[in-house]
Write an enzyme that holds these catalytic residues in place. Structure first.
Site, PDB file in Angstrom:
ATOM      1  N   GLY A 139       0.946  -1.442  -0.731  1.00 49.76           N
ATOM      2  CA  GLY A 139      -0.243   0.024   0.239  1.00 49.76           C
ATOM      3  C   GLY A 139       1.077   1.459  -0.168  1.00 49.76           C
TER       4      GLY A 139
ATOM      5  NE  ARG B 290      -2.230  -4.167  -0.718  1.00 51.11           N
ATOM      6  CZ  ARG B 290      -1.733  -3.317   0.115  1.00 51.11           C
ATOM      7  NH1 ARG B 290      -0.619  -3.995   0.740  1.00 51.11           N
ATOM      8  NH2 ARG B 290      -2.475  -2.385   1.278  1.00 51.11           N
TER       9      ARG B 290
ATOM     10  CG  ASP C 169       3.576  -6.975   7.658  1.00 50.18           C
ATOM     11  OD1 ASP C 169       3.166  -6.464   6.782  1.00 50.18           O
ATOM     12  OD2 ASP C 169       3.209  -7.212   9.179  1.00 50.18           O
ATOM     13  N   GLY C 170       4.148  -7.003   5.008  1.00 49.48           N
ATOM     14  CA  GLY C 170       4.839  -7.485   3.290  1.00 49.48           C
ATOM     15  C   GLY C 170       5.865  -7.417   2.759  1.00 49.48           C
TER      16      GLY C 170
ATOM     17  CB  THR D 246       2.521   1.152   6.477  1.00 47.69           C
ATOM     18  OG1 THR D 246       1.335   0.961   6.788  1.00 47.69           O
ATOM     19  CG2 THR D 246       3.485   1.072   7.645  1.00 47.69           C
TER      20      THR D 246
ATOM     21  CG  ASP E  42      -2.005  -0.171   8.144  1.00 45.49           C
ATOM     22  OD1 ASP E  42      -3.257   1.299   7.955  1.00 45.49           O
ATOM     23  OD2 ASP E  42      -2.155  -1.298   7.851  1.00 45.49           O
TER      24      ASP E  42
ATOM     25  CG  ASP F 191       0.939  -2.481  10.519  1.00 43.29           C
ATOM     26  OD1 ASP F 191       1.923  -2.685  10.169  1.00 43.29           O
ATOM     27  OD2 ASP F 191       0.455  -3.308   9.943  1.00 43.29           O
TER      28      ASP F 191
ATOM     29  NE  ARG G  89     -28.443  13.593  11.577  1.00 41.09           N
ATOM     30  CZ  ARG G  89     -28.048  14.707   9.817  1.00 41.09           C
ATOM     31  NH1 ARG G  89     -27.299  14.820   9.248  1.00 41.09           N
ATOM     32  NH2 ARG G  89     -29.747  14.782   9.560  1.00 41.09           N
TER      33      ARG G  89
ATOM     34  N   GLY H  53      -7.066   0.842   8.276  1.00 36.81           N
ATOM     35  CA  GLY H  53      -6.543  -0.883   9.230  1.00 36.81           C
ATOM     36  C   GLY H  53      -7.490  -1.662   9.838  1.00 36.81           C
TER      37      GLY H  53
ATOM     38  CB  ALA I 141     -12.969   9.955  19.340  1.00 33.38           C
TER      39      ALA I 141
ATOM     40  CD  GLU J 179      -9.792  -1.120   5.971  1.00 34.87           C
ATOM     41  OE1 GLU J 179      -8.526  -0.395   6.275  1.00 34.87           O
ATOM     42  OE2 GLU J 179      -9.901  -2.034   5.095  1.00 34.87           O
TER      43      GLU J 179
ATOM     44  NE  ARG K 132      -3.017   2.881   0.874  1.00 34.39           N
ATOM     45  CZ  ARG K 132      -3.130   2.138   0.446  1.00 34.39           C
ATOM     46  NH1 ARG K 132      -3.443   0.823   0.657  1.00 34.39           N
ATOM     47  NH2 ARG K 132      -3.292   1.524  -0.980  1.00 34.39           N
TER      48      ARG K 132
HETATM   49  O1  F6P Z   1      -1.607  -1.286   4.655  1.00 30.65           O
HETATM   50  C1  F6P Z   1      -2.615   0.500   4.667  1.00 30.65           C
HETATM   51  C2  F6P Z   1      -3.970  -0.181   4.407  1.00 30.65           C
HETATM   52  O2  F6P Z   1      -4.506   1.333   3.441  1.00 30.65           O
HETATM   53  C3  F6P Z   1      -4.514  -0.752   5.438  1.00 30.65           C
HETATM   54  O3  F6P Z   1      -5.140   0.551   6.422  1.00 30.65           O
HETATM   55  C4  F6P Z   1      -6.217  -1.288   5.129  1.00 30.65           C
HETATM   56  O4  F6P Z   1      -6.440  -2.091   5.299  1.00 30.65           O
HETATM   57  C5  F6P Z   1      -5.327  -2.182   3.582  1.00 30.65           C
HETATM   58  O5  F6P Z   1      -3.871  -0.699   3.288  1.00 30.65           O
HETATM   59  C6  F6P Z   1      -6.260  -1.694   2.412  1.00 30.65           C
HETATM   60  O6  F6P Z   1      -5.495  -2.435   0.954  1.00 30.65           O
HETATM   61  P1  F6P Z   1      -5.851  -2.309  -0.435  1.00 30.65           P
HETATM   62  O7  F6P Z   1      -5.418  -0.706  -0.951  1.00 30.65           O
HETATM   63  O8  F6P Z   1      -4.997  -3.095  -1.192  1.00 30.65           O
HETATM   64  O9  F6P Z   1      -7.009  -2.309  -0.078  1.00 30.65           O
END
Ligand code: F6P
Length: 320
Positions: A11, A72, A103-104, A125, A127, A129, A162, A170, A186, A223, A253
């Site tokens: 990503g 990917r 990490d991938g 990333t 994320d 993570d 509301r 994520g 929040a 997510e 992103r």
């Molecule tokens: O790893 C980054 C990320 O944006 C995550 O937050 C999300 O779950 C995923 O990629 C979405 O991936 P794609 O763009 O391949 O749908």
């Protein structure tokens, strides 16, 4: 080491371009030849490499996305795909590769190193993570983007009394949801790392703050928790507060990287090339207490990143 390549993979994340720029400029500064690999590992499989010059990376430090494109690559996960990538590197005389991604992408770099092509990785990333690293490239920009959008949602939420249920990216990681959730004030923050109780963590909190005069609410949902439409319906039924769900999606992103991400990317790109020059490989560049450090990729992939429960507790304490 005289000839290297740079790849953006997985990503995209804002700041990837700044990292590519830093890799290219550092390599040229060190009298190395440098190639950009197009569309992630697929570019190595299909021999899509472009020679990079000083001016190839002009005017990209401020741009989101990646000018090298990304992907990917399921083919790269096969032995055949990896052998094609190795063959491209050998044919082109590529002696080292800098991989910018999550990490991938690190797993791909580890596998490529194991097949004789030394790799160094840079964590990018939204994320955040990556276990060994306190902040990944793109995370700060994405958090600011989410904040910007939720601030706008708050205006309309407040005007209508509301509740807004907001889905943040994520699938497996709640860092972005938590940091943005704190910054927008929040009422509830739901992340995959922490189980939640619908009544206690959402309904009771809304009712309590309603009793003290609050009439609009933001519920931030990662997510990985999902089902925001259903959650919005349940909240409306349980509280009587009109509720809407918003999925922020891929807009999170994009956008120009923040100062923090541009500087982090510039530092990491420079460090990665110096690691290769020192003959190091299979390393992840990371940041710890504002110092750049590096770890073995295999060890880094095995590390666990404990969720920041202290931060999560603090968010709950002040969201009443
Ligand atoms: O790893 C980054 C990320 O944006 C995550 O937050 C999300 O779950 C995923 O990629 C979405 O991936 P794609 O763009 O391949 O749908």
């Amino acid at each position: 080491m005289r000839k290297i390549a740079v790849i953006t993979s997985g990503g995209d994340a804002p700041g990837m371009n700044a990292a590519v720029r830093s890799v290219v400029r550092t390599a040229i500064h060190e009298d190395m030849e440098v190639y950009g690999v197009v569309r992630g590992y697929n570019g190595l499989i299909n021999d899509e490499l472009v020679p990079m010059e000083l001016r190839s990376v002009s005017d990209i430090i401020h741009r989101g996305g990646t000018t090298l494109f990304t992907a990917r690559s399921p083919e790269f996960r096969t032995e055949e795909g990896m052998q094609k990538a190795v063959a491209t590197c050998k044919r082109r005389g590529i002696e080292g590769v800098v991989v910018i991604g999550g990490d991938g992408s690190f797993r791909g770099a580890r596998d490529l190193t194991a097949r004789g092509i030394p790799c160094v990785t840079i964590p990018a990333t939204i994320d955040n993570d990556i276990s060994c690293c306190e902040a990944t490239i793109g995370y700060d920009t994405a958090a600011n983007t989410v904040i910007d959008m939720v601030d706008k949602l708050r205006d309309t939420s407040q005007s209508h009394d509301r509740c807004s249920v907001v889905e943040v990216m994520g699938r497996h990681a709640g860092w972005l949801t938590m940091s943005a959730g704190i910054a927008v004030g929040a009422t509830s923050i739901l992340v995959p790392e922490v189980p939640y109780d619908f009544q206690k963590d959402i309904v009771d909190k809304m009712k309590m703050s309603s009793a003290t005069g609050k009439h609009h609410f933001i519920i931030m949902v990662a997510e990985g928790i999902g089902h925001v439409d259903e959650l919005a319906k349940r909240i409306e039924e349980a509280t009587g507060v009109e509720t809407r769900a918003t999925i922020l999606g891929h807009v999170q992103r994009g956008g120009n990287p923040t100062a923090r991400d541009r500087i982090l990317a510039s530092r990491m790109g420079n460090y990665a090339v110096h690691l290769l020059l020192q003959g190091k490989s299979n390393r992840v560049v990371a940041i710890k207490k504002d110092q750049l450090v590096d770890y073995d990729i295999t060890e880094a992939l095995d590390m666990k990143k404990p969720f920041d429960m202290d931060m999560y507790r603090m968010a709950n304490e002040i969201s009443i």
